[in-house]
Structures are given as C-alpha cells and as structure tokens.
Design a protein around this motif. Sequence first.
Motif, PDB file in Angstrom:
ATOM      1  N   VAL A 529      22.838  25.908 -32.876  1.00 33.52           N
ATOM      2  CA  VAL A 529      24.282  25.685 -32.849  1.00 33.52           C
ATOM      3  C   VAL A 529      24.750  25.659 -31.400  1.00 33.52           C
ATOM      4  CG1 VAL A 529      26.525  26.551 -33.598  1.00 33.52           C
ATOM      5  CG2 VAL A 529      24.502  26.918 -35.043  1.00 33.52           C
ATOM      6  N   THR A 530      25.425  24.595 -31.013  1.00 35.06           N
ATOM      7  CA  THR A 530      26.008  24.527 -29.677  1.00 35.06           C
ATOM      8  C   THR A 530      27.349  25.244 -29.677  1.00 35.06           C
ATOM      9  OG1 THR A 530      24.933  22.421 -29.167  1.00 35.06           O
ATOM     10  CG2 THR A 530      26.845  23.020 -27.848  1.00 35.06           C
ATOM     11  N   ILE A 531      27.470  26.283 -28.861  1.00 36.90           N
ATOM     12  CA  ILE A 531      28.736  26.986 -28.694  1.00 36.90           C
ATOM     13  C   ILE A 531      29.409  26.410 -27.456  1.00 36.90           C
ATOM     14  CG2 ILE A 531      29.849  29.210 -28.344  1.00 36.90           C
ATOM     15  CD1 ILE A 531      27.483  30.523 -29.732  1.00 36.90           C
ATOM     16  N   SER A 532      30.590  25.827 -27.636  1.00 37.98           N
ATOM     17  CA  SER A 532      31.322  25.182 -26.544  1.00 37.98           C
ATOM     18  C   SER A 532      32.668  25.870 -26.370  1.00 37.98           C
ATOM     19  CB  SER A 532      31.540  23.696 -26.845  1.00 37.98           C
ATOM     20  OG  SER A 532      30.308  23.035 -27.035  1.00 37.98           O
ATOM     21  N   ILE A 533      32.972  26.254 -25.137  1.00 33.59           N
ATOM     22  CA  ILE A 533      34.178  27.015 -24.838  1.00 33.59           C
ATOM     23  C   ILE A 533      34.946  26.328 -23.723  1.00 33.59           C
ATOM     24  CG2 ILE A 533      35.055  29.271 -24.075  1.00 33.59           C
ATOM     25  CD1 ILE A 533      32.019  30.171 -24.872  1.00 33.59           C
TER      26      ILE A 533
END
Length: 601
Positions: A529-533
Amino acid sequence: MISISTRSNPAIRAAALAVAGACAFAPFTAGAAPQGEFDGFVRGRLLVEAKPGLSDAAFDKLLKPYGGKKRKLGQSNLHVIDLPGHASEIAILKQLEHRPEFKFAELDRLVESTMAVNDPYIGSAWHINKIGAPAAWDSTRGSGITIAILDSGIESTHPDLKANLVAGRNIYNNNTDVSDICGHGTAVAGAAAAASNNGIGVAGTAGAAKIMPLRIAYWNTTYSSCYASYSTIAAGITYAADNGARVANASYARLAASSAVLSAARYMKSKGGLVFVSAGNANVDEKITADPALIVVSATTSSDARASFSSYGAAVSLAAPGSGIWTTGRNATYLSKNGTSFSSPIAAGVAAMMMAARPDLKPDTIQSLMYSTAVDLGSAGRDVYFGHGRVNAAAAVAAAKSYGVTSDTTAPKAAISAPLGNASVSGAVAVNVGASDNVGVARVELKANGTVVAVDSAAPYSFSWNSTGVANGMANLVAVAYDAAGNSGSSASVAVNVANATTTTTTVDTVKPTITITNPVAGNVSGRVTISISVTDNSDVAGIRQQLLIDGVLRAYGSGGTLAWTWNAAKYTAGSHTIRVTAKDKAGNLAEKTLVVNNVK
C-alpha cells in the motif's frame, strides 16, 4: 452481444446509449444528463489518473474552473470527475488530457456485455476436456483463490454457485445488492467457478475457487442487454484488488481501449492479481493495441477453430472455448451459451488454479506461463485471432507447479529523463523516470533532497512534484526503482534550481499545519500500500518535519510538504491498523492526523 446488432444500426445504438446515459447510479451519479444527441459516453463525467505527488488541494484547484468534483476509486490513483450539467465533456477533456499532473484523461464510455444468442439445445461440457481441466484437477481446483466477477450480479441461491460465493458489492448502486439483473453474471460465474465434485449441474474451470460478485452493469430494457461503463468496471477492478481477489473477470467489449481500465488492471497486478476481459463478439478486428495489463480472450469452437462471432486483433492475448458452453442460469437452471463472455472466465479459472497450485508466483509469471503453455493455433506464434493460443489448463498448472524458484540478485536501473539538470523549476514539476529490470519493476520512488515524496507502481513512471516543499535554491532529485525481490537501483542525481515566489511575514505563527492523507482512504487494503501525505501551512512548508507511524511504530520521516512510503500490509495481521501522521512547522506548531484501515489477508 445481443442478436440485434447495435453496431450495424447507428440509430438503435445511439438510442440505447442515450438510455444508458440517463441512468443515474451511485456513487457515479453525475446529475441529470442533457437530452439530445448522445455519442456512447456517460454525460457529466470524465476519468483521470493523478500522477503520484499531486495533492488534494492542487487537484481541486485544477478542477475548480470547470466546476468539477473528484471521486477516488478505492486505493488507486484513479478518479471519476463529476461535471455540472451545462459542461461540455469533450471540451473539458481537451483541457485536462494535456495537463502534466495527470497520466491520462478520458471520456467514460459505455460498453456492452459479450454474450451471443443461445443455442437451441443444452450442450455438453465439451470445453472441460478440451482444455485439459480434469488433469489439472488432480493437483488443484482453485481452493484459496477468489475470482471477482464484474458483471450484472449473481444468483446467490443457485445450487452450483452458493457454496463458492463470498461477500461482494453492487458498484453501480453503491450497496450490497448483488442479485443478477440480466442473467449474464450468473452464467459467467458458472463458467469460471461453478462448484465441482458436488454431484449436481456443471463444473466451472476452477470449481473450488471463491466467487466475489461485483455488479457493475444495468439492464437496458429497450434492447434487452447489459451495459456498463469504463468507470464502473475500473471501480470494480480496484475494489477486487483492495479486497483480496487474485483474479478479476469482466466480460464486456473493448475494455482494452480504456486507459482507466488498463490503469485499474495495473493496480490489481501490483496487488498480485490478473484481469481477464473478453475480445468481443462483433467478428471484426477491434484495432486495439496490445497491453500486458489485460488478458484479452477470444473464443474457439470444439474443433479449435475461431468462433464465427469472435472479434480479433493485436490486443488478443489468449483463446478459450466460447461456443456452446454449458453453464449456470437464473432460477437454478443450466444453459448453453455462446460468446467471448464465456471464453474469458474459462481462462480466468485456469489462472486461479495456477495461483492455488503456486501462491508464491507473481502475476507476470502466471501470465507468461499461460501464454507459453497455450496450444498454438492459426499462424505460428502469437496471431490476431488466437493470441498466444488456446488455453491449456493441464499444461499451465503443471508448468506453475514445476516452475523453479531462482534467486534474483539483479538490481533494477532507473534514470530521470525530465526535468534536465540545472533546469529552473517552480510549483508543480513533472518528473519522468525510465526504469527497467531483468524480471520486472515493482515500484519507483522519487526522492527530493533525500525525502521520499511520491511512489509510482506502474509504468510509465511519472510524478507531479510540489517543489514548494523544498527551499529555494538547488535541490537534488533521485529516483529509486525496486523489484519484487527487494533489489533496488538508484538513478543519477539530477540537480534543479527551485525558484518559487516567496512571502515574508513578521507576525507570530500560531497556526498548525494541515495534514491530508491522500492514500489510502478509510476502508480495506491489501498487499503493498502506498501511503501518500501532503501538508499545507500558512508559512513556508519547506521547513515542515513529518513523521509516519503504523500502529505507533515510526516507519518514515522527512521534510517538506509531501511524504510517501510503501507499506507491505501482507506482513501485518489481518484486521484494523492505525496510520498516524505528525507534522511540525518552523514555529513549532504540531499537527496530527490518524486513519484506520482494515487489512485484508
């Protein structure tokens, strides 16, 4: 395809599509469609894929002049753009499709199911022996693998299907009602995974696999056929990937022509899955370019000839039986059906058996073995009628079982092609990366001054980098490519001159930063899962320090307005997990945001 050809009668087709465009379906309702000429797409809607690194705020700003509102499809970067009723979809598309912040933009076109007319008698299950399924069943019948059937729903009480069903979703109406409105989905599901060895009815190719019903269609009463759209199918594929399905089947025409469907299929591949679609029943060269994201299946007869109705072309990957297929029908019946609607799930069932026999194999390997073991028909090698050949379940499962596990120690290669070194940049910067590997690239990370600011998991690898996240002056960009074995290779550093407009403030800063978790959203996640902030502030975001924690454990940190990290949820327990992000600005104001997701194992 129905018995009355809408392809050959433009007036009928236009009217059918007008009915489709007027149907409102949540969460895809786009307001009332204007009446008048209709050209095969859903009014009030576009589809786009945002490049990694594009913040929610910047995305909204791009859409504001058009009155557009975005809706994210699952945990992917795909978005439906809802437009106001007075908007011109084509005019806005021409503006958005060239924006550097998007990988693509396209109309939400309508597609028809690919079931041909019924035979006048109940046929025999000739296709089971033709593809060598009984020999494959000695090893596996697909146990432990879930096949998502993206269609008109499924009759959940059918005696040959009910034991294999798992929870699904009505994508079209945004509810849990997956009852079959057309009969098409029930028949497709039976071809893929009707229960085998239960003493009744028929046997699907993968009779022990689970079936996830995803309704993506509506029933056109005027022309007695099922219609769906690019958006519902892309949403269904994304849902299947996020909810643990390893195989997805969509028996609808011309799906390989959609950038959105291809993007969703790449997303599913990144989760370890494969997507199968039908070639169509128009008996024409569909003139669609081949793409490894989708397995496009044409139809064959009992004599291994191309079925007379089967479409063909460069996009065709495989062939499978599609004429006189005995399968499940509504009201607990059994029917003989024709169409590439059935060749596609038959091939999908073979992939499920291969995955069950060797759960460790990557989807690219499964796909390659299906192609290499297929029975070559027509011209030698791949051709436009049969692709790599007619699927061979016995040989494919045997090849998967015996496939050698070799240690991959070769690192991928990466190179930044844009921007060029010493270029002056500001605002949103398009960053393009070329990456290659001896086996396959799993993802590419973009670093700005050492902080991972975005992650892209599908080629072409491109980013929208918010350069305001670093101080003005020279900044170093590096791309890092990873393969499935964990090997990584970094590009040469590209130094660019950041020249953003600056503002000076003399007031005391007491305002906390604002944190947005762009990805994931609340709901189910699976695999990597790519966590993008992204973080905004009333002052310079270049001085912001971010931290990312999973279940209270620090996993990533960095400076600036964006941060990204790849979380391998497969190594965590199933169930609830908490993502927590903190951001502190130069004045010491601290903000925090949490998100709870459900890990599907």
